[in-house]
Design a protein around this motif. Structure first.
Motif, PDB file in Angstrom:
ATOM      1  N   ALA A 240       7.728   6.573  -7.701  1.00  0.00           N
ATOM      2  CA  ALA A 240       8.309   6.089  -6.445  1.00  0.00           C
ATOM      3  C   ALA A 240       7.209   5.471  -5.582  1.00  0.00           C
ATOM      4  O   ALA A 240       7.420   4.427  -4.941  1.00  0.00           O
ATOM      5  N   ALA A 241       6.040   6.115  -5.576  1.00  0.00           N
ATOM      6  CA  ALA A 241       4.905   5.583  -4.807  1.00  0.00           C
ATOM      7  C   ALA A 241       4.478   4.222  -5.356  1.00  0.00           C
ATOM      8  O   ALA A 241       4.163   3.293  -4.596  1.00  0.00           O
ATOM      9  N   GLU A 242       4.486   4.112  -6.678  1.00  0.00           N
ATOM     10  CA  GLU A 242       4.126   2.851  -7.318  1.00  0.00           C
ATOM     11  C   GLU A 242       5.135   1.753  -6.956  1.00  0.00           C
ATOM     12  O   GLU A 242       4.765   0.606  -6.667  1.00  0.00           O
ATOM     13  N   ALA A 243       6.403   2.094  -6.957  1.00  0.00           N
ATOM     14  CA  ALA A 243       7.444   1.106  -6.594  1.00  0.00           C
ATOM     15  C   ALA A 243       7.278   0.672  -5.146  1.00  0.00           C
ATOM     16  O   ALA A 243       7.431  -0.518  -4.815  1.00  0.00           O
ATOM     17  N   LEU A 244       6.914   1.626  -4.279  1.00  0.00           N
ATOM     18  CA  LEU A 244       6.705   1.282  -2.866  1.00  0.00           C
ATOM     19  C   LEU A 244       5.521   0.322  -2.725  1.00  0.00           C
ATOM     20  O   LEU A 244       5.594  -0.659  -1.967  1.00  0.00           O
ATOM     21  N   SER A 245       4.449   0.586  -3.477  1.00  0.00           N
ATOM     22  CA  SER A 245       3.286  -0.319  -3.450  1.00  0.00           C
ATOM     23  C   SER A 245       3.671  -1.713  -3.931  1.00  0.00           C
ATOM     24  O   SER A 245       3.258  -2.720  -3.359  1.00  0.00           O
ATOM     25  N   ARG A 246       4.434  -1.758  -4.998  1.00  0.00           N
ATOM     26  CA  ARG A 246       4.847  -3.070  -5.513  1.00  0.00           C
ATOM     27  C   ARG A 246       5.679  -3.824  -4.479  1.00  0.00           C
ATOM     28  O   ARG A 246       5.511  -5.033  -4.287  1.00  0.00           O
ATOM     29  N   ALA A 247       6.550  -3.098  -3.801  1.00  0.00           N
ATOM     30  CA  ALA A 247       7.369  -3.746  -2.767  1.00  0.00           C
ATOM     31  C   ALA A 247       6.489  -4.244  -1.621  1.00  0.00           C
ATOM     32  O   ALA A 247       6.712  -5.333  -1.081  1.00  0.00           O
ATOM     33  N   ALA A 248       5.483  -3.451  -1.270  1.00  0.00           N
ATOM     34  CA  ALA A 248       4.579  -3.849  -0.183  1.00  0.00           C
ATOM     35  C   ALA A 248       3.800  -5.107  -0.569  1.00  0.00           C
ATOM     36  O   ALA A 248       3.642  -6.037   0.233  1.00  0.00           O
ATOM     37  N   ARG A 249       3.324  -5.140  -1.819  1.00  0.00           N
ATOM     38  CA  ARG A 249       2.584  -6.332  -2.275  1.00  0.00           C
ATOM     39  C   ARG A 249       3.512  -7.549  -2.320  1.00  0.00           C
ATOM     40  O   ARG A 249       3.108  -8.660  -1.966  1.00  0.00           O
ATOM     41  N   ALA A 250       4.747  -7.322  -2.735  1.00  0.00           N
ATOM     42  CA  ALA A 250       5.722  -8.426  -2.764  1.00  0.00           C
ATOM     43  C   ALA A 250       5.982  -8.945  -1.354  1.00  0.00           C
ATOM     44  O   ALA A 250       6.105 -10.155  -1.134  1.00  0.00           O
ATOM     45  N   PHE A 337       6.514  -3.440  15.077  1.00  0.00           N
ATOM     46  CA  PHE A 337       6.922  -3.798  13.713  1.00  0.00           C
ATOM     47  C   PHE A 337       8.321  -4.412  13.692  1.00  0.00           C
ATOM     48  O   PHE A 337       9.201  -3.982  14.442  1.00  0.00           O
ATOM     49  N   ASP A 338       8.488  -5.384  12.811  1.00  0.00           N
ATOM     50  CA  ASP A 338       9.829  -5.955  12.624  1.00  0.00           C
ATOM     51  C   ASP A 338      10.664  -5.088  11.692  1.00  0.00           C
ATOM     52  O   ASP A 338      11.894  -5.101  11.758  1.00  0.00           O
ATOM     53  N   ALA A 339       9.979  -4.393  10.819  1.00  0.00           N
ATOM     54  CA  ALA A 339      10.702  -3.539   9.869  1.00  0.00           C
ATOM     55  C   ALA A 339       9.785  -2.424   9.390  1.00  0.00           C
ATOM     56  O   ALA A 339       8.557  -2.540   9.449  1.00  0.00           O
ATOM     57  N   ILE A 340      10.388  -1.342   8.914  1.00  0.00           N
ATOM     58  CA  ILE A 340       9.664  -0.246   8.287  1.00  0.00           C
ATOM     59  C   ILE A 340      10.014  -0.264   6.803  1.00  0.00           C
ATOM     60  O   ILE A 340      11.180  -0.441   6.441  1.00  0.00           O
ATOM     61  N   LEU A 341       9.002  -0.104   5.978  1.00  0.00           N
ATOM     62  CA  LEU A 341       9.196  -0.036   4.523  1.00  0.00           C
ATOM     63  C   LEU A 341       8.844   1.383   4.092  1.00  0.00           C
ATOM     64  O   LEU A 341       7.740   1.866   4.370  1.00  0.00           O
ATOM     65  N   THR A 342       9.769   2.055   3.416  1.00  0.00           N
ATOM     66  CA  THR A 342       9.528   3.444   3.032  1.00  0.00           C
ATOM     67  C   THR A 342      10.313   3.779   1.765  1.00  0.00           C
ATOM     68  O   THR A 342      10.950   2.911   1.171  1.00  0.00           O
ATOM     69  N   TYR A 343      10.249   5.053   1.364  1.00  0.00           N
ATOM     70  CA  TYR A 343      10.979   5.491   0.174  1.00  0.00           C
ATOM     71  C   TYR A 343      12.489   5.530   0.437  1.00  0.00           C
ATOM     72  O   TYR A 343      12.919   5.917   1.523  1.00  0.00           O
ATOM     73  N   SER A 344      13.245   5.198  -0.599  1.00  0.00           N
ATOM     74  CA  SER A 344      14.699   5.433  -0.534  1.00  0.00           C
ATOM     75  C   SER A 344      15.035   6.845  -0.990  1.00  0.00           C
ATOM     76  O   SER A 344      16.034   7.427  -0.573  1.00  0.00           O
ATOM     77  N   ALA A 345      14.194   7.368  -1.883  1.00  0.00           N
ATOM     78  CA  ALA A 345      14.418   8.704  -2.464  1.00  0.00           C
ATOM     79  C   ALA A 345      13.073   9.194  -2.988  1.00  0.00           C
ATOM     80  O   ALA A 345      12.141   8.406  -3.150  1.00  0.00           O
ATOM     81  N   PRO A 346      12.964  10.490  -3.257  1.00  0.00           N
ATOM     82  CA  PRO A 346      11.675  11.010  -3.744  1.00  0.00           C
ATOM     83  C   PRO A 346      11.285  10.496  -5.122  1.00  0.00           C
ATOM     84  O   PRO A 346      10.133  10.641  -5.521  1.00  0.00           O
ATOM     85  N   GLY A 347      12.245   9.950  -5.862  1.00  0.00           N
ATOM     86  CA  GLY A 347      11.918   9.445  -7.205  1.00  0.00           C
ATOM     87  C   GLY A 347      13.170   8.905  -7.853  1.00  0.00           C
ATOM     88  O   GLY A 347      14.127   8.536  -7.166  1.00  0.00           O
ATOM     89  N   ARG A 348      13.136   8.849  -9.189  1.00  0.00           N
ATOM     90  CA  ARG A 348      14.322   8.397  -9.927  1.00  0.00           C
ATOM     91  C   ARG A 348      15.394   9.486  -9.877  1.00  0.00           C
ATOM     92  O   ARG A 348      15.117  10.634  -9.514  1.00  0.00           O
ATOM     93  N   ALA A 349      16.609   9.127 -10.294  1.00  0.00           N
ATOM     94  CA  ALA A 349      17.710  10.095 -10.323  1.00  0.00           C
ATOM     95  C   ALA A 349      17.317  11.298 -11.168  1.00  0.00           C
ATOM     96  O   ALA A 349      16.941  11.152 -12.326  1.00  0.00           O
ATOM     97  N   PRO A 350      17.398  12.507 -10.602  1.00  0.00           N
ATOM     98  CA  PRO A 350      17.032  13.692 -11.383  1.00  0.00           C
ATOM     99  C   PRO A 350      17.958  13.878 -12.583  1.00  0.00           C
ATOM    100  O   PRO A 350      19.123  13.475 -12.555  1.00  0.00           O
ATOM    101  N   ARG A 351      17.412  14.512 -13.623  1.00  0.00           N
ATOM    102  CA  ARG A 351      18.228  14.863 -14.782  1.00  0.00           C
ATOM    103  C   ARG A 351      19.221  15.961 -14.391  1.00  0.00           C
ATOM    104  O   ARG A 351      18.920  16.817 -13.577  1.00  0.00           O
ATOM    105  N   GLY A 352      20.397  15.898 -15.033  1.00  0.00           N
ATOM    106  CA  GLY A 352      21.402  16.940 -14.785  1.00  0.00           C
ATOM    107  C   GLY A 352      22.457  16.482 -13.797  1.00  0.00           C
ATOM    108  O   GLY A 352      22.261  15.498 -13.071  1.00  0.00           O
ATOM    109  N   LEU A 353      23.557  17.215 -13.794  1.00  0.00           N
ATOM    110  CA  LEU A 353      24.684  16.809 -12.943  1.00  0.00           C
ATOM    111  C   LEU A 353      25.065  17.917 -11.964  1.00  0.00           C
ATOM    112  O   LEU A 353      26.165  17.942 -11.418  1.00  0.00           O
ATOM    113  N   THR A 354      24.125  18.845 -11.713  1.00  0.00           N
ATOM    114  CA  THR A 354      24.437  19.953 -10.811  1.00  0.00           C
ATOM    115  C   THR A 354      23.889  19.729  -9.396  1.00  0.00           C
ATOM    116  O   THR A 354      24.144  20.517  -8.494  1.00  0.00           O
ATOM    117  N   SER A 355      23.135  18.654  -9.231  1.00  0.00           N
ATOM    118  CA  SER A 355      22.613  18.322  -7.904  1.00  0.00           C
ATOM    119  C   SER A 355      22.746  16.811  -7.717  1.00  0.00           C
ATOM    120  O   SER A 355      22.689  16.049  -8.682  1.00  0.00           O
TER     121      SER A 355
END
Lengths: 412, 412
Positions: A240-250, A337-355
């Motif tokens: 997720a941190a890597e994706a945020l960096s990529r978005a920032a560079r973009a 700031f015109d906008a804030i860039l941050t995480y949408s979620a802590p990471g990818r969708a967790p495995r499992g269907l109980t949460s």
């Protein structure tokens, strides 16, 4: 995914009839939904208007939103087969634009934390997120070009990130919540899900009757973006941190000035108090269900409401004061700031269907009432998304910044 | 009138069974309502709890408020026989306190301006006011010790004044509006009607779970009261002006310092813009009814919504900004004053049943979100009332000041 913009272009150019566009959606649903489980009811013989800026666009309606022609079952046996008299305000609005509210999409019970029976289209062993589970999964699976969700904690942005679709949680009360089942009246907010940022910008501009939201050329030239890690909410996963960096560079590649932003302590306090406001109101909003059907409430929501009985008006008032204070301070932040860039979620969708996953990177912004956009960051594996946030009422600006990053990411 | 406090005292002392208290209310309704027309449906075999701080108290519920055991018909043929699934949040709360939601009270259609079929108990040729028509008339006629209304313009304070009953429009969102039909989400506010100020203070403290609202001894010793004529809203009738003077003198006799208060221009602007906020939201809130049942809307509401179609988001945004600005300035006003004393209505209930009277002395305060109390001023002829207003969230203070004036007026 089904692009609203592309469908509308084909319809405008006479290459696609609205009725045909809806029939294609029906076919996609018939084919894919038996596995995904995103749709809970559908109109077998929809009236399809020929005219209107959203003619031919089939829309999924989260099943806590009232519809006069389809049951509204709240993801709960307490409302099994329940048929409201009227459409919710936003459903009426969609109809007046020519759109077809074709299906109801799966919701967690009362938009709480207990999972719905929907799987993530990208990997059926993973959650699609919640509470707008069916909404996000249906768009991700190419079953719908547009769908409605709601967010009280992180119920729009989180499932959108987990399913890899564009979404906006609008500014508080920009879209009317009349006819939407209440969980917390100070927090509940409608959102739109689509295949891309231009799709949801087009849809929001039309639904809110605010054309300025969709001025694609209006992206700030050198927008000032605050890169915010929300440290008070804990750390995110490395990818997720890597994706945020990529978005920032973009964003920088698109001409933005990206600067680190650490929020003052008032925001950490507001973030921490969000559940008090939410649960104090939920206890009242769901008082009838709690008093009459406690045994039918699911395993997370039941105890959550049990605990909420102990909250006091004084705690609630104090939390509201802190939130008010933080909202004021946020105006200063958006002076820089015109906008804030941050995480949408802590990471990818967790495995499992109980949460349904964790809303910790979403809560603060719901409480602040500001517009939040999920932008999928292309890559391998389960989807990742980043969140773009703007000042209250500047939904168009959040979308314009998201669009410029989306374009830069697509260039690679 | 039926005193909640007296009923509860008799019940507490074992001199009256809750069941008997409810039976007496049923008998009063059977006797009087055929002439008054305040009740639209009632529970023939109510469950009467033996315990709870409001056990034995039969409550009237304005018929735009959802009840699971009685139809909710919105004063409109569009909802004839409509049976909601759940109780509104406030109805659940009443039940949890032991109260009996016994009847639904007549409302104007969707709480708009078209009269309901209720007459003023003091003179059947005069309006009871609206939109909480049945609520006010039922309490005034001694048919109920407590009843719920709502206010978007002046729908609590005006009918209370016309019918000569005590009422409070609570601070915005102090009482939950979940399950209450929306007209304008920024304005709709619940209110309580009873025989006296102590009655509604007791009820509000219990329903809101805020005991401090009912600290009878907490009336400010030398409260600073601003006497406000609301000149921007035009003049009041001479006998309303006389009643206001009497209330001011009574306040002084009770130890208050009464000073003339002229509000800055920002308030006149906010007052003028109230209908824009109201109608822009009503157009969305009633979109389904308007699109599908325009011909069934009554003669004032139909054209009101026709006109509302032309309102723009820009007008709405500007009106909201002005209201926000005025709300800020009101904090300064309440730095100088503990309460504002003003008109509840322009005069006595007008003759005739084709209008519910004028909300011009109420609108500003609904928009400000502050607590407003109607205090009847004893005298000959049709009732007159004055309005006591306090800072947002200080409902107990508005009631304490009203109580001190009530006591002084009773002394003569």
């Amino acid at each position: 995914m089904l692009s609203l913009t592309e469908l509308r272009t084909r319809i405008n150019e006479g290459r696609l009839a609205p009725r045909q566009a809806v029939a294609e959606v029906q076919a996609a649903i018939a084919e894919r939904d038996p596995i995904i489980g995103a749709i809970v009811s559908s109109d077998p013989e929809p009236i399809v208007p020929e005219e209107g800026p959203l003619a031919g666009i089939a829309v999924g309606i989260k099943d806590i939103i009232d519809t006069a022609h389809l049951p509204t079952q709240m993801g709960s046996p307490i409302y099994r087969g329940w048929q409201p008299r009227a459409d919710a305000a936003i459903v009426s609005r969609l109809r007046s634009l020519g759109a077809v509210p074709l299906v109801k999409t799966a919701t967690t019970a009362f938009a709480g934390l207990d999972p719905a029976a929907t799987v993530n289209p990208h990997d059926h062993g993973h959650t699609p997120g919640g509470s707008s589970s069916g909404t996000a999964a249906a768009v991700a699976a190419g079953m719908l070009p547009l769908a409605l969700g709601t967010q009280t904690g992180g119920s729009v942005i989180r499932p959108a990130a987990f399913c890899g679709v564009a979404a906006i949680k609008a500014s508080f009360r920009l879209l009317p919540t009349v006819g939407v089942k209440t969980f917390s009246w100070a927090l509940d907010t409608l959102g739109l899900f689509g295949a891309s940022i231009p799709d949801i910008a087009r849809a929001l501009a039309l639904i809110a009757d605010r054309p300025e939201i969709d001025l694609a050329d209006d992206a700030p030239r050198a927008s000032r973006i605050g890169l915010c890690l929300q440290g008070f909410a804990g750390e995110a996963d490395p990818d997720a941190a890597e994706a945020l960096s990529r978005a920032a560079r973009a964003a920088e590649a698109a001409g933005a000035i990206v600067t680190d932003l650490t929020l003052p302590d008032a925001f950490a306090r507001a973030w921490e108090l969000h559940p008090i406001i939410q649960d104090f109101e939920a206890r009242q909003a769901l008082a009838w269900e709690y008093a009459n059907h406690r045994e039918a409430l699911p395993i997370l929501l039941g105890p959550q409401l049990d605990r909420a009985q102990a909250l006091t008006a004084a705690q609630y008032d104090a939390a509201r004061r802190e939130a008010h204070h933080a909202r004021r301070q946020l105006k200063d932040v958006f002076g820089e700031f015109d906008a804030i860039l941050t995480y949408s979620a802590p990471g990818r969708a967790p495995r499992g269907l109980t949460s349904t996953g964790d809303a910790r990177f979403n809560r603060l912004w719901t409480l602040m009432g500001v517009p939040c956009v999920n932008l999928p960051v292309p890559g391998d594996g389960l989807p990742l998304g980043v969140q773009i946030i703007a000042r209250f009422g500047r939904d168009g600006q959040a979308l314009a910044v998201a669009r410029s990053i989306e374009t830069a990411l697509a260039r690679g």
